[in-house]
Design an enzyme around this catalytic site. Sequence first.
Site, mmCIF file in Angstrom:
data_model
loop_
_atom_site.group_PDB
_atom_site.id
_atom_site.type_symbol
_atom_site.label_atom_id
_atom_site.label_comp_id
_atom_site.label_asym_id
_atom_site.label_seq_id
_atom_site.Cartn_x
_atom_site.Cartn_y
_atom_site.Cartn_z
ATOM 1 N N GLY A 177 0.814 -1.214 0.000
ATOM 2 C CA GLY A 177 0.000 0.000 0.000
ATOM 3 C C GLY A 177 0.843 1.257 0.000
ATOM 4 O O GLY A 177 0.358 2.346 -0.277
ATOM 5 N N ASP B 103 1.199 -11.392 6.306
ATOM 6 C CA ASP B 103 1.702 -10.511 5.240
ATOM 7 C C ASP B 103 3.023 -9.861 5.654
ATOM 8 O O ASP B 103 3.669 -9.206 4.840
ATOM 9 C CB ASP B 103 0.677 -9.430 4.884
ATOM 10 C CG ASP B 103 0.141 -8.710 6.099
ATOM 11 O OD1 ASP B 103 -0.504 -9.362 6.938
ATOM 12 O OD2 ASP B 103 0.389 -7.495 6.239
ATOM 13 N N ASP C 240 -2.813 7.070 2.508
ATOM 14 C CA ASP C 240 -2.030 8.012 1.692
ATOM 15 C C ASP C 240 -0.781 7.417 1.039
ATOM 16 O O ASP C 240 -0.128 8.081 0.223
ATOM 17 C CB ASP C 240 -1.645 9.240 2.527
ATOM 18 C CG ASP C 240 -0.829 8.864 3.767
ATOM 19 O OD1 ASP C 240 -0.474 7.675 3.915
ATOM 20 O OD2 ASP C 240 -0.556 9.763 4.579
HETATM 21 P P1 AMP Z 1 1.808 -3.036 7.957
HETATM 22 O O1 AMP Z 1 1.094 -3.421 9.201
HETATM 23 O O2 AMP Z 1 2.603 -1.777 8.055
HETATM 24 O O3 AMP Z 1 2.631 -4.152 7.411
HETATM 25 O O4 AMP Z 1 0.689 -2.682 6.869
HETATM 26 C C1 AMP Z 1 -0.397 -3.535 6.559
HETATM 27 C C2 AMP Z 1 -1.007 -3.138 5.216
HETATM 28 O O5 AMP Z 1 -1.473 -1.785 5.237
HETATM 29 C C3 AMP Z 1 -0.037 -3.219 4.056
HETATM 30 O O6 AMP Z 1 -0.764 -3.653 2.934
HETATM 31 C C4 AMP Z 1 0.415 -1.790 3.902
HETATM 32 O O7 AMP Z 1 0.884 -1.536 2.617
HETATM 33 C C5 AMP Z 1 -0.849 -1.021 4.224
HETATM 34 N N1 AMP Z 1 -0.567 0.346 4.719
HETATM 35 C C6 AMP Z 1 -0.089 0.684 5.945
HETATM 36 N N2 AMP Z 1 0.035 2.012 6.050
HETATM 37 C C7 AMP Z 1 -0.357 2.543 4.870
HETATM 38 C C8 AMP Z 1 -0.460 3.865 4.341
HETATM 39 N N3 AMP Z 1 -0.109 4.934 5.053
HETATM 40 N N4 AMP Z 1 -0.913 4.009 3.086
HETATM 41 C C9 AMP Z 1 -1.254 2.948 2.353
HETATM 42 N N5 AMP Z 1 -1.204 1.684 2.775
HETATM 43 C C10 AMP Z 1 -0.755 1.472 4.022
HETATM 44 MG MG MG Z 2 3.394 -5.152 6.106
#
Ligand code: AMP
Ligand code: MG
Length: 495
Positions: free
Chosen positions: A92, A252, A125
Site C-alpha cells: 500500500g 503478510d 495516503d
Molecule cells: P503493515 O502493518 O505496516 O505491514 O501494513 C499492513 C497493510 O497496510 C499493508 O498492505 C500496507 O501496505 C498497508 N498500509 C499501511 N500504512 C499505509 C499507508 N499509510 N498508506 C497505504 N497503505 C498502508
Molecule cells: Mg506489512
Amino acid sequence: MTALDKLKFNNSFARLPEEFFSLVDPQPLENAHLASLNEDVVKLLELEGIDFSDPAQLAAFSAQELLPDMQPIAQCYAGHQFGQFVPRLGDGRAIMLGELETKNNGKWDLQIKGSGPTPYSRGSDGRAVLRSTIREYLCGEAMHHLGIPSSRALCIIGSDEEIYREQIEPGAMLLRVAPSHVRFGSFEYFYHSNHHDHIKTLADHVIESHYPEFMNADDHYVKLLAEVIQRTARMLAGWQTVGFSHGVMNTDNMSILGLTIDYGPYGFMEAYDPTYVCNHSDHQGRYAFNQQPSIGLFNLSCLAQSLLPLFHDDGQQAANLARAELECYQPAYVEEYSQLMRSKLGFATQRDEDQGIMQELLELMAADKVDYTILFRKLSRFSTIEEQYNAPLRDMFIQREVFDSWAVKYTRRLKHEPATDTQRATAMNKVNPKYILRNYMAEAAIRKAEDEKDYSEIDRLLELLRKPFDEQPENEQYAGLPPDWAQSISVSCSS
Ligand code: AMP
Ligand code: MG
C-alpha cells in the site's frame, strides 16, 4: 557513462503474470533530501560510485527521476491480520523500483517505502512518517548485526511534506533492500482466490530465484515449505534470545526467506517480562513476546495450506505431507533456541540440567524485572572462584538469596565446562550483546530529526549498532538502563 547508468536491473517479478503486481508511479516528496545513508548497504549493493549527496543522483532513489531500467511495481498479497484473513492487501505504500543485480553480492529488491498510493492503499495516503522510517532503518541494521536475518535499508529520504496521522508529522521515505519481499501472504492471495496455477508460478519463481538447490528435486514444493519452516524457526529463536518483539506478526509480514521484515511497533525487551506486548494497539496481546514462537507456527500453517495444491492431487495426501513438515517446526525451534541460550549462559557442552538452570534464571529475572540485555552481558563476568566478584550481578536482583542459590547451581554447572572463567567471558561476550536498540534511543534520534532536521543521532546509532558485541567505551551511555522519560514512549501500528 555515469555510475547510475551502469546499474543493472533484472526485474524478474515484473515479468510474472499481471495478477501478481500493479504498475505504479512513485510520487516524490516535497524538498526530498538525503537524511541518512547506510554505507554498509552502499557497499553491499556496489553503489560506491554514486554521490548520494548530489541531488541529481539522489533523484533516482527518491522517486523524482527514475532510471530507465527501473520498473516500479507494487506487489499484491493477502494475509492473516491478527488472526483474521484479509483477501487482498498488497504493497500500500512500498513500491519496488527494480531488482538490482550486483557483481558479487547477488540480486536485491530495491523498495521505496512511503512513495505514495498504490492500488493496494485502501484509501490511505501511501506515505510513511519520518518516525517510523527511522525506526525501521535502525532496527534492520541492529538485527542484521545481531546475526538475525533481516531486510536492510540503503537510506532515509527526509522531506518538508506534512503527513496526517494522530498528529501532523514530517514525511519521509525508506529505501529498503532484501533479496525478496515475497511473503507468506503472497501465496495466500492466490490460494484463497482459487488461482492455483499462480501458486505454482509464484513457488517456481521463489525456488528459481532463491532456492535453486531444490529445482531438480521431485518434491521441490515440499522442500520449499520445509526450508521456510527451518528458517522461520531459526529466526524466531533469534528473536526470542535477543528479546525482540516484532509486534505485528501477520502473515503478510512474514518473509518467504525467513527474514525479519516490516518493522512497525517492534520493541527490544528491557525489564524481562515474557508477556511483554510492544504494540499498544494489540489489546489482546496476540503478539506478546512469549506467543511469538507459536504464532510462527500458525503463520507457517497458513503458508502450508496455500501450498497444498502443489503437494499432491489428493487433498488428504497433500495435507499429510504438510502436517509432517509442520511437525518439524517445534523441534527445530527448540533445538536452535536451546543452543543459543546455552551459549548465552556460557555452556559449550550440553547437560541435562541446562534447561532448568536457564528457566530458573529467567523466572527470577521476570519476578525482579531485571534488564534482559544488561543481565546477560554481566553474566559473562561471573566468577566460579571468587564469589565477591559476582556482587554487581547479584545486586541486579531484589531476591538476593534466590539469586545466591541459583548461583551455586550455575557455578557447579560451569565446573563441567572445559573453559576457564576468562575464556568463557570472551565467548559469552560474542553472543550477549552490549548494545541493543532500545526504544528511547530510536526516540531520541527521531526527536532530533523531527525538531531540528538534525539526523546525526541516526548515524551515530547506526555506527553503534554495527558492533553490538564490542566494548565501545565512547558509547557507554547507551549500554545502561533507559532514562526515566523512556517510560512515556508508546508505540502503535500508526506509521
Ligand atoms: P503493515 O502493518 O505496516 O505491514 O501494513 C499492513 C497493510 O497496510 C499493508 O498492505 C500496507 O501496505 C498497508 N498500509 C499501511 N500504512 C499505509 C499507508 N499509510 N498508506 C497505504 N497503505 C498502508
Ligand atoms: Mg506489512
